[in-house]
Scaffold this active site. Structure first.
Site, PDB file in Angstrom:
ATOM      1  CE  LYS A  28       1.781  -3.209  -4.825  1.00  0.00           C
ATOM      2  NZ  LYS A  28       2.019  -3.476  -6.296  1.00  0.00           N
ATOM      3  CD  GLU A  74       3.531  -7.446 -10.758  1.00  0.00           C
ATOM      4  OE1 GLU A  74       2.489  -7.612 -10.294  1.00  0.00           O
ATOM      5  OE2 GLU A  74       4.450  -7.270 -10.176  1.00  0.00           O
ATOM      6  CD  GLU A 106       6.078  -3.499  -4.085  1.00  0.00           C
ATOM      7  OE1 GLU A 106       5.286  -2.964  -4.988  1.00  0.00           O
ATOM      8  OE2 GLU A 106       6.898  -4.080  -4.271  1.00  0.00           O
ATOM      9  CD  GLU A 133      -1.059   0.355  -7.204  1.00  0.00           C
ATOM     10  OE1 GLU A 133      -1.984  -0.259  -6.681  1.00  0.00           O
ATOM     11  OE2 GLU A 133      -0.167  -0.428  -7.997  1.00  0.00           O
TER      12      GLU A 133
END
Length: 330
Positions: A303, A252, A309, A300
């Site tokens: 999340k 990542e 995030e 997302e």
């Protein structure tokens, strides 16, 4: 003769090209279907995908598509893997064996919490044994785990890097070394920059520094970006545990475009263009083409955690890229 020349050309290209993948998280209620996602990967030449749990629809859509998977064993299943070898076999039978030709790596845990750490070493061994029970799939699929930079202490200068929690890391490093598996690393220069603005410049964090910023006093290596310095601190930590040749794959890396300090589309685009270009060169300590998974394919919106995030997506849900100039075949 022409065939020989073609083979030699393909071999040369394979040695000089980085491998750029993108993570595909599914913590959102507005995401395309897995088949649509696979189509977006294919249309953009993205050949590598990471998924964080064995979603059946995604596994089916990816299988046979030409996309290769980094598949996670979720953190909440690591203890079961460690304590119940037969469960590991059942998990592999259901989620790996039918799709084995599309899976390159099985990551047992992702930055596991403290209470799970003691189970990672045994879980790695049981995952390996489970793969071997299916026509030796362990020869094809490498078993590993993903760690974050929090496992490194003394990361400056890079040559001083070492693992802080040896009871956790030593079994992992020994397993990787014995089986020729890479270590997966989640690395975020964005976090380093935000937490150290007094000493880390944005240019140094974003691949835009015009020249070297740091010279390691222990080996003379020069660093022009934070990413290289962080990754090489992990290389140094591995060398200190007698595993200098263990490969580090970036599982990542990314920069949010909203939700926090220094998070903007301009800054995010600069970082993603920088890392996709830079991956072909490797790091000062380990030069050469590297493998990097960008975080992440889409926003997302469900999340949990810090607001950033939810704002790492590099594609819109209609399949349009948010940033110009990204090269997934560097």
């Amino acid at each position: 003769m022409a065939t020989i020349l073609l083979v030699m050309l393909l071999f040369t290209l394979s040695q000089t090209e980085a491998q750029i993948g993108v993570t595909y998280g599914q913590s959102g209620n507005n995401l395309p279907s897995p088949q649509q996602v696979v189509n977006i990967y294919q249309s953009n030449g993205i050949r590598f995908m990471r998924i964080y749990y064995p979603d059946p629809a995604t596994l089916q859509a990816v299988h046979g598509s030409g996309i290769q998977l980094l598949l996670d064993v979720p953190n909440d299943q690591v203890q079961n893997f460690a304590q119940n070898p037969s469960l590991a076999v059942q998990w592999v039978q259901q989620n790996v064996a039918p799709y084995a030709s599309s899976i390159s790596y099985l990551a047992v845990g992702n930055e596991v919490p403290q209470e799970v750490k003691q189970f990672v070493g045994p879980a790695l061994n049981n995952a390996l044994n489970a793969l071997n029970s299916f026509n030796g799939l362990a020869d094809q699929i490498k078993v590993t785990t993903a760690i974050g930079m929090s496992e490194i202490i003394n990361s400056y200068p890079p040559s001083a890097g070492e693992f802080g929690d040896l009871p956790f890391m030593d079994p992992i490093v020994n397993f990787l070394k014995q089986n020729g598996s890479p270590l997966m690393l989640n690395v975020y220069p964005y976090i380093t920059y935000v937490q150290n603005k007094g000493t880390v410049s944005q240019d140094y964090a974003s691949f835009t520094s015009p020249g070297p910023v740091v010279t390691d006093p222990n080996n003379g290596l020069q660093y022009q970006n934070v990413y290289d310095a962080l990754v090489d601190s992990v290389h140094s930590a591995l060398a200190k545990r007698n595993a200098p040749n263990t490969q580090v794959i970036t599982s990542e890396t990314g920069w949010p475009y909203a939700g926090g300090d220094s998070a903007s589309p301009g800054q995010a685009g600069t970082y993603y263009r920088g890392i996709t270009h830079h991956a072909k060169f490797g790091t000062p300590l380990k030069p050469g083409p590297s493998k990097v998974y960008l975080f992440s394919m889409f926003d997302e919106n469900q999340k949990p955690g810090d607001a950033t995030e939810q704002h790492y997506g590099i594609f819109n849900t209609n399949g349009q890229p948010k940033y110009d100039g990204l090269n997934f075949n560097s």
